[in-house]
Design a protein around this motif. Structure first.
Motif, PDB file in Angstrom:
ATOM      1  N   LEU A 175       8.048  -1.184  11.409  1.00 18.89           N
ATOM      2  CA  LEU A 175       7.894   0.073  10.332  1.00 18.89           C
ATOM      3  C   LEU A 175       7.194   1.003  11.580  1.00 18.89           C
ATOM      4  N   ASN A 176       6.592   0.250  12.722  1.00 21.46           N
ATOM      5  CA  ASN A 176       5.537   1.220  12.699  1.00 21.46           C
ATOM      6  C   ASN A 176       6.044   1.883  14.527  1.00 21.46           C
ATOM      7  N   GLU A 177       7.273   1.084  14.383  1.00 23.52           N
ATOM      8  CA  GLU A 177       8.271   1.378  15.368  1.00 23.52           C
ATOM      9  C   GLU A 177       8.526   3.466  15.305  1.00 23.52           C
ATOM     10  N   LYS A 178       8.668   4.098  16.709  1.00 16.43           N
ATOM     11  CA  LYS A 178       9.122   5.482  16.589  1.00 16.43           C
ATOM     12  C   LYS A 178      10.373   5.647  17.545  1.00 16.43           C
ATOM     13  N   VAL A 179      11.555   5.779  17.076  1.00 16.96           N
ATOM     14  CA  VAL A 179      12.777   5.109  17.217  1.00 16.96           C
ATOM     15  C   VAL A 179      13.599   6.935  17.322  1.00 16.96           C
ATOM     16  N   SER A 180      14.029   6.857  18.284  1.00 12.43           N
ATOM     17  CA  SER A 180      14.974   8.958  18.761  1.00 12.43           C
ATOM     18  C   SER A 180      16.654   7.645  18.538  1.00 12.43           C
ATOM     19  N   THR A 181      16.886   8.773  17.840  1.00 11.24           N
ATOM     20  CA  THR A 181      18.358   7.647  17.447  1.00 11.24           C
ATOM     21  C   THR A 181      18.469   9.454  16.998  1.00 11.24           C
ATOM     22  N   PRO A 182      20.513   8.903  15.952  1.00 11.99           N
ATOM     23  CA  PRO A 182      20.903   9.996  15.310  1.00 11.99           C
ATOM     24  C   PRO A 182      20.588  10.332  13.970  1.00 11.99           C
ATOM     25  N   THR A 183      20.244  11.618  13.922  1.00  7.45           N
ATOM     26  CA  THR A 183      19.514  11.670  12.481  1.00  7.45           C
ATOM     27  C   THR A 183      20.493  11.493  11.502  1.00  7.45           C
ATOM     28  N   LEU A 184      19.800  10.671  10.245  1.00  8.25           N
ATOM     29  CA  LEU A 184      20.797  10.236   9.171  1.00  8.25           C
ATOM     30  C   LEU A 184      20.950  11.362   9.214  1.00  8.25           C
ATOM     31  N   ARG A 185      22.689  10.873   7.958  1.00 11.11           N
ATOM     32  CA  ARG A 185      23.455  11.868   7.203  1.00 11.11           C
ATOM     33  C   ARG A 185      23.266  11.032   6.558  1.00 11.11           C
ATOM     34  N   ILE A 186      23.065  12.420   5.131  1.00  9.90           N
ATOM     35  CA  ILE A 186      22.165  12.271   3.725  1.00  9.90           C
ATOM     36  C   ILE A 186      24.345  12.246   3.435  1.00  9.90           C
ATOM     37  N   ALA A 187      23.884  10.332   2.510  1.00  8.92           N
ATOM     38  CA  ALA A 187      25.052   9.489   2.344  1.00  8.92           C
ATOM     39  C   ALA A 187      25.491   9.620   1.567  1.00  8.92           C
ATOM     40  N   ASN A 188      26.854   9.472   1.455  1.00 11.47           N
ATOM     41  CA  ASN A 188      27.892   9.716   0.174  1.00 11.47           C
ATOM     42  C   ASN A 188      28.416   8.816  -0.222  1.00 11.47           C
ATOM     43  N   ASN A 189      29.220   7.486   0.761  1.00  4.84           N
ATOM     44  CA  ASN A 189      29.558   6.336   0.550  1.00  4.84           C
ATOM     45  C   ASN A 189      30.051   5.565   1.497  1.00  4.84           C
ATOM     46  N   GLU A 190      29.639   6.120   2.686  1.00  9.32           N
ATOM     47  CA  GLU A 190      30.035   5.681   3.947  1.00  9.32           C
ATOM     48  C   GLU A 190      29.991   4.445   4.152  1.00  9.32           C
ATOM     49  N   GLN A 191      30.497   3.910   5.457  1.00  6.55           N
ATOM     50  CA  GLN A 191      30.076   2.355   6.102  1.00  6.55           C
ATOM     51  C   GLN A 191      28.389   3.074   6.886  1.00  6.55           C
ATOM     52  N   TYR A 192      27.336   2.325   6.870  1.00  8.38           N
ATOM     53  CA  TYR A 192      26.625   2.856   7.667  1.00  8.38           C
ATOM     54  C   TYR A 192      25.970   1.768   9.193  1.00  8.38           C
ATOM     55  N   ARG A 193      25.360   2.281  10.198  1.00  7.63           N
ATOM     56  CA  ARG A 193      24.951   0.742  11.198  1.00  7.63           C
ATOM     57  C   ARG A 193      23.219   1.289  10.883  1.00  7.63           C
ATOM     58  N   SER A 234       0.365  -0.540  -0.301  1.00  8.85           N
ATOM     59  CA  SER A 234       0.350  -0.247   0.359  1.00  8.85           C
ATOM     60  C   SER A 234       0.995   1.276  -0.064  1.00  8.85           C
ATOM     61  N   ASP A 235      -0.334   2.120  -0.215  1.00  8.19           N
ATOM     62  CA  ASP A 235       0.613   3.735  -0.569  1.00  8.19           C
ATOM     63  C   ASP A 235       1.449   3.894   0.678  1.00  8.19           C
ATOM     64  N   GLN A 236       0.513   3.114   1.604  1.00 11.37           N
ATOM     65  CA  GLN A 236       1.029   3.915   3.676  1.00 11.37           C
ATOM     66  C   GLN A 236       2.023   2.905   4.375  1.00 11.37           C
ATOM     67  N   VAL A 237       2.231   1.833   3.552  1.00  3.27           N
ATOM     68  CA  VAL A 237       3.193   1.341   3.356  1.00  3.27           C
ATOM     69  C   VAL A 237       4.551   1.796   3.308  1.00  3.27           C
ATOM     70  N   LEU A 238       4.977   2.273   1.703  1.00  2.00           N
ATOM     71  CA  LEU A 238       5.746   2.323   1.165  1.00  2.00           C
ATOM     72  C   LEU A 238       6.197   3.715   1.758  1.00  2.00           C
ATOM     73  N   ALA A 239       5.306   5.093   2.163  1.00  2.00           N
ATOM     74  CA  ALA A 239       5.625   5.511   3.137  1.00  2.00           C
ATOM     75  C   ALA A 239       6.436   5.689   3.762  1.00  2.00           C
ATOM     76  N   GLN A 240       5.328   4.461   4.963  1.00  2.00           N
ATOM     77  CA  GLN A 240       6.337   4.103   5.900  1.00  2.00           C
ATOM     78  C   GLN A 240       8.135   3.924   5.727  1.00  2.00           C
ATOM     79  N   ILE A 241       7.983   3.373   4.745  1.00  2.00           N
ATOM     80  CA  ILE A 241       9.673   2.545   4.602  1.00  2.00           C
ATOM     81  C   ILE A 241      10.577   3.640   4.470  1.00  2.00           C
ATOM     82  N   LYS A 242       9.870   4.568   3.489  1.00  2.00           N
ATOM     83  CA  LYS A 242      10.986   5.824   2.977  1.00  2.00           C
ATOM     84  C   LYS A 242      11.283   6.822   4.394  1.00  2.00           C
TER      85      LYS A 242
END
Length: 274
Positions: free
Chosen positions: A73-91, A36-44
């Protein structure tokens, strides 16, 4: 992890949360999209690609080999903000905890190439001297079970394997699925190839994102896609490069052969688990 196959030439490509390896084939199949569009929005919103999302019995398969459950997908997580990536390693936000820790791995109802491939992947991790180590068991309760599924090419790719991300309680994701279809590894699978895919999927199980998640065209071909800003799901690991890293074991698509840790991969794993 995914792999992309051309008519004559094998090209570069790869593929809870779950992750998988894929292979690209000239055979194209159109399938209805039950997402669904709702799930796609959550994924994004969680920082994952919405291209070619597949609904499975366990959740939603994204980026070729990553399984996201509905709960995740429904979890509300408070963590460091995503950095817009180049090609670094990400966890991912969640990692394996209660270290030092031995993670028990079981191979269930798969052939000798998959057993030997699991042993290859385990040995490669254990040589790093991390505070997580891996042990293959044949009986008892495993932390990660490697099991098979059979799925042919679809949409120009074939999924080689899939897995997921650590749980909120700090346990590794518990299942790696490896494709037993002949179009994935052939009738006589190469142990180093299979081991490389298992090594990649274990990486997801302990919290690693794709090195090129922000632009999967780097290893998979096709159009460049950057999902943009998010607040969860991809945290840059200090000390890893901001330039493309062609040999990383966590590239989204398989190169069709043996791929193990490079120097930057070791830096990333040591930062998280040494």
């Amino acid at each position: 992890m995914k792999k992309q196959i051309l008519a004559v030439i094998t090209c570069l490509a790869a593929g809870a949360m779950i992750s998988s390896c894929n292979k690209n084939n000239t055979q194209q199949e159109s399938q209805p999209n039950p997402v669904s569009d709702q799930v796609l929005a959550q994924i994004k919103a969680n920082g994952f690609s919405t291209d070619n999302v597949r609904k499975t019995e366990d959740g939603y398969l994204v980026e070729g080999d990553i399984l996201l459950t509905a709960d995740q997908l429904n979890e509300k997580v408070s963590t460091p903000t995503l950095r817009i990536a180049n090609n670094e390693q990400y966890r991912t936000n969640q990692l394996v905890t209660a270290l030092p820790r031995v993670i028990k791995v079981k191979v269930s109802n798969l052939g000798t190439a998959f057993i030997a491939g699991a042993d290859t992947a385990i040995a490669r991790y254990n040589r790093l001297g991390l505070r997580i180590t891996f042990q293959r068991i044949t009986s008892g309760t495993a932390n990660i079970t490697i099991q098979g599924f059979n799925q042919g090419p679809s949409g120009g790719y074939i999924t080689l394997g899939s897995s997921g991300f650590p749980t909120s309680s700090g346990s590794p994701y518990g299942t790696i699925k490896m494709n037993t279809n002949a179009a994935a590894y052939g009738s006589n699978p190469n142990v180093l190839y299979v081991g490389s895919v298992i090594q990649h999927e274990i990486g997801h199980c302990i919290g690693m994102r794709h090195t090129d998640y922000m632009d999967r065209s780097y290893s998979c071909g096709g159009s460049a896609v950057n999902e943009g800003a998010s607040t969860v799901g991809a945290v840059q690991i200090p000390g890893t490069p901001s330039t493309p890293d062609a040999n990383s074991w966590m590239l989204a698509c398989s190169n069709g052969g043996n791929r193990t840790f490079n120097a930057n991969d070791v830096i990333a794993l040591n930062y998280l688990y040494h």
